[in-house]
Design an enzyme around this catalytic site. Sequence first.
Site, PDB file in Angstrom:
ATOM      1  N   GLU B  56       2.258   1.397  -2.039  1.00  0.00           N
ATOM      2  CA  GLU B  56       1.703   1.683  -3.323  1.00  0.00           C
ATOM      3  C   GLU B  56       2.369   0.889  -4.314  1.00  0.00           C
ATOM      4  O   GLU B  56       3.448   0.272  -4.115  1.00  0.00           O
ATOM      5  CB  GLU B  56       2.049   3.122  -3.774  1.00  0.00           C
ATOM      6  N   LYS B 127      -6.014   5.575  -8.142  1.00  0.00           N
ATOM      7  CA  LYS B 127      -5.368   6.805  -7.721  1.00  0.00           C
ATOM      8  C   LYS B 127      -6.060   7.645  -9.150  1.00  0.00           C
ATOM      9  O   LYS B 127      -6.190   7.454  -9.870  1.00  0.00           O
ATOM     10  CB  LYS B 127      -4.190   6.506  -8.082  1.00  0.00           C
ATOM     11  N   CYS B 161      -0.850   7.859  -2.475  1.00  0.00           N
ATOM     12  CA  CYS B 161       0.457   8.756  -2.672  1.00  0.00           C
ATOM     13  C   CYS B 161       0.009  10.140  -2.948  1.00  0.00           C
ATOM     14  O   CYS B 161      -0.348  10.985  -2.214  1.00  0.00           O
ATOM     15  CB  CYS B 161       1.417   7.973  -3.671  1.00  0.00           C
TER      16      CYS B 161
END
Lengths: 291, 291
Positions: B56, B127, B161
């Site tokens: 990430e 995200k 994540c």
Amino acid sequence: MTPTAPVGTPSGPRPVTVACCQLALQVGRVEENRARIRAAVEDAAAQGAGIVVLPELANCGYVFEDAAELHALAEPLDGPTVREWTELAARLRLVIAGGFAERGDDGRTYNSAVLVDETGPRAAYRKAHLWNGEKTWGFTPGSQRPPVVDTRHGRIGLMVCYDLEFPEWVRLAALDGADLLCGPVNWPLYPRPEGERPGEIVRVQADAAVNRMFVAVADRVGTERGQDWLGGSTVVDADGYPVTASRLGEEAVLTATVDLAQARDKSISEHNDVHQDRRPTLYAHPGSDPS
Amino acid sequence: MTPTAPVGTPSGPRPVTVACCQLALQVGRVEENRARIRAAVEDAAAQGAGIVVLPELANCGYVFEDAAELHALAEPLDGPTVREWTELAARLRLVIAGGFAERGDDGRTYNSAVLVDETGPRAAYRKAHLWNGEKTWGFTPGSQRPPVVDTRHGRIGLMVCYDLEFPEWVRLAALDGADLLCGPVNWPLYPRPEGERPGEIVRVQADAAVNRMFVAVADRVGTERGQDWLGGSTVVDADGYPVTASRLGEEAVLTATVDLAQARDKSISEHNDVHQDRRPTLYAHPGSDPS
């Protein structure tokens, strides 16, 4: 003024010992199974348990020949198995969660679980996600959400075995406020890579962690009509780590003392909360899910 | 006739080596980070990788002082980082999934991931579930579903994540047909009980197993402005077991050769299929979810 909210535990639950009875039962041997359960529950109480979890279909065993054998073994919710568990709960001052084959008022057979205390059944639940042979033995899947009951030890949710593999289902119990999810299971023994913890336990760890909720599972052991059982009973804490010793494959009463109040705090960092961080408006799948 | 479906892999994917680049990067040292990534990708290619996963925010590091520092480090989708990854993908014939700080056309900053092959970005993703400081550094959460792209190696999904900790989100990618879910992550190092596998890996194992989908995660290692990273990169198979060696906390290129075609078969017993067994009409939560 009539209170409509459940009688609460306003300051949150206090530490309690949870016991998972990992038992070798046999299909059809109802009296032997009941005696084995009784002894295990008494053992759990002697170890200080306040909450006891029993396996799936604990009254009758699991590996049925056919629908007729299952049907003959199913009992109503007010039958001898649940009555005995209520008596045990009253005598030993326990909350007991266990699985049994239920003959419904509608004549259908369900893979059910019940949560009893000294007053009798506080909740009954019918497994919504059926496993393999359960689909051919004539079980009807339930269609009611997993119940969450406010007990003297905290809020307890209830579901059965394969249900635990559907994170959406586990989420419902967690969103309804379960501090502890009790799961009666019969986990078949499958091969796994050497050194690996069984995947069934791994998935329960994830169930717990993504909801900051405790999970207690009581599994079977031994062999029944050629079917080996894993014996993977465990209590997992709100961080997702097992807090019982592993007794894989042994007949045992596993206990852990847990502070269920930890499940009331869903925060996992200064700015994160496992439930508040959800984005449910984005979660429906257009191809398959209702929107 | 114009085909609207993705160009398929009608007989299913063939075995492919997946590499997870577990790297020590540093916030703000963009050129050094790029060089480190380049070397790792070349190492992965030398080990026969067809698919490479990067951490990430790999272009810029993670522990920002403030929104201004982050904003200065963000790049557009056609910026130098993604251009270089495309060049690497073309030169080494790879599919690369990695995370970067994106400056959108709307002027906002996103914690994004991109999937590139020799043609350039095949998918970009922002995200949707932000972690802790990301909420204060000025990241805007994405609101688009995780993409699933048909590549020469199979269908690859993409998320970042903390997204992996929302089983509903993982399910969307799986229902959209991902054979492999790639997750660039930066997993902070937290204490855990002795002998326990880190919970982040456990949850990825569950993500894989309940969907019979492979998952590949590339994590950070080392320390950045006082923040220690776990270094928990792993490839998990469709049964939910890791197939890479554990290299917890080491800088490493972890590889595993996997048969992604296994993810096309969702059956787990004679009568069970992890997706067909879902009961989505029952899954909306009346208190919090759209129905």
